[in-house]
Design a protein around this motif. Structure first.
Motif, PDB file in Angstrom:
ATOM      1  N   ILE A 171       8.355 -10.175 -26.193  1.00  0.00           N
ATOM      2  CA  ILE A 171       9.267 -10.752 -25.307  1.00  0.00           C
ATOM      3  C   ILE A 171       9.584 -10.042 -23.839  1.00  0.00           C
ATOM      4  N   PHE A 172       9.843  -8.905 -24.197  1.00  0.00           N
ATOM      5  CA  PHE A 172      10.363  -8.066 -22.819  1.00  0.00           C
ATOM      6  C   PHE A 172       9.384  -7.326 -22.355  1.00  0.00           C
ATOM      7  N   LYS A 196      17.643 -14.457 -24.059  1.00  0.00           N
ATOM      8  CA  LYS A 196      18.645 -14.225 -25.269  1.00  0.00           C
ATOM      9  C   LYS A 196      18.237 -14.798 -26.461  1.00  0.00           C
ATOM     10  N   LYS A 197      17.862 -16.211 -26.598  1.00  0.00           N
ATOM     11  CA  LYS A 197      17.480 -17.038 -27.700  1.00  0.00           C
ATOM     12  C   LYS A 197      16.514 -16.552 -28.482  1.00  0.00           C
ATOM     13  N   ARG A 227      18.405   0.050 -24.455  1.00  0.00           N
ATOM     14  CA  ARG A 227      19.289  -1.039 -24.698  1.00  0.00           C
ATOM     15  C   ARG A 227      19.734  -1.547 -23.310  1.00  0.00           C
ATOM     16  N   LYS A 228      20.212  -0.859 -22.380  1.00  0.00           N
ATOM     17  CA  LYS A 228      20.492  -1.324 -20.900  1.00  0.00           C
ATOM     18  C   LYS A 228      19.492  -2.097 -20.533  1.00  0.00           C
ATOM     19  N   PHE A 229      18.325  -2.060 -20.621  1.00  0.00           N
ATOM     20  CA  PHE A 229      17.385  -3.008 -19.841  1.00  0.00           C
ATOM     21  C   PHE A 229      17.626  -4.285 -20.684  1.00  0.00           C
ATOM     22  N   ILE A 265      19.022 -10.200 -20.999  1.00  0.00           N
ATOM     23  CA  ILE A 265      19.736 -11.208 -21.709  1.00  0.00           C
ATOM     24  C   ILE A 265      20.908 -11.706 -21.045  1.00  0.00           C
ATOM     25  N   PHE A 266      21.603 -10.929 -20.361  1.00  0.00           N
ATOM     26  CA  PHE A 266      22.872 -11.192 -19.928  1.00  0.00           C
ATOM     27  C   PHE A 266      22.507 -12.480 -18.934  1.00  0.00           C
ATOM     28  N   THR A 267      21.482 -12.360 -18.206  1.00  0.00           N
ATOM     29  CA  THR A 267      21.244 -13.325 -16.829  1.00  0.00           C
ATOM     30  C   THR A 267      20.069 -14.431 -17.586  1.00  0.00           C
TER      31      THR A 267
END
Length: 211
Positions: free
Chosen positions: A58-59, A85-86, A71-73, A78-80
């Motif tokens: 996914i990332f 995120k889904k 975690r920060k990445f 997912i915040f934007t």
């Protein structure tokens, strides 16, 4: 009363700043077994090789640094990006739920505890409420919640409101709750409310009609 997993299971959820973790810590102090879904998810995302592969898909490789979850990445993405995120939730939630159900099975077999509490932010969103006997929704006045999060996370009011807006509407959670725990007072008031619930669940768990 027949329990869904052979043991009384109770979910604790609520919006940001509601105090759901504090509620669970009090349950723990009183002797309850508490499973923290967020801690479980972090552990699986770091140690479950199958899940790690799905997250990298996914990332990309940036999702991990030296085998450790970046975690920060991931949080920034997912915040934007609602789609990402889904996608993340679609692979993490089933893995976490599977682990929790396995724990329920063990606890029911060992009979080491009378009931088990699960703290999770997304109980309704993930459909996990269908696996629980009761769900407690912890809530508080909006201004109280905003103030708590600003103090805890050293962030601005606007940041808190943004995070609140990204969560399920608290009114919907309140409607879905089996038990609503209002947490506007001080810690002693909250402790007394949790003590009452602990005593109630203890009695329900010892029901002679359990199969």
């Amino acid at each position: 009363m027949k329990f869904k997993h052979g043991i009384l299971t109770i979910g604790v959820t609520g919006g940001i700043g509601s105090g759901k973790t504090t509620v669970c810590k009090i349950f723990e102090e009183l002797g309850a077994k508490v499973i923290y879904a967020d801690e479980l998810a972090k552990n699986l995302m770091t140690n479950d090789e199958n899940l790690k592969r799905k997250i990298i898909k996914i990332f990309g490789n940036e999702a991990y640094i030296g085998g450790k979850l970046n975690r920060k990445f991931i949080a920034d993405v997912i915040f934007t990006d609602e789609k990402k995120k889904k996608e993340l939730e679609s692979v993490v939630h089933p893995a976490v739920i599977k682990e929790i159900l396995s724990e329920f099975k063990k606890l029911a077999k060992n009979k080491s505890v009378n009931f088990v509490i699960v703290e999770a932010a997304l109980i309704f969103e993930s459909g996990f409420d269908n696996e629980l006997d009761y769900v407690i929704v912890v809530d508080a006045d909006e201004e109280t919640k905003i103030k708590r999060v600003m103090e805890r996370d050293r962030c601005s009011r606007e940041e808190v409101l943004k995070r609140m807006r990204s969560q399920m509407d608290v009114r919907k959670k309140r409607e879905l709750a089996d038990i609503l725990l209002q947490n506007d007072g001080d810690i002693e008031e909250l402790r007394n409310k949790v003590k009452f619930l602990y005593s109630l669940f203890d009695k329900i768990s010892k029901s002679t009609e359990v199969n």
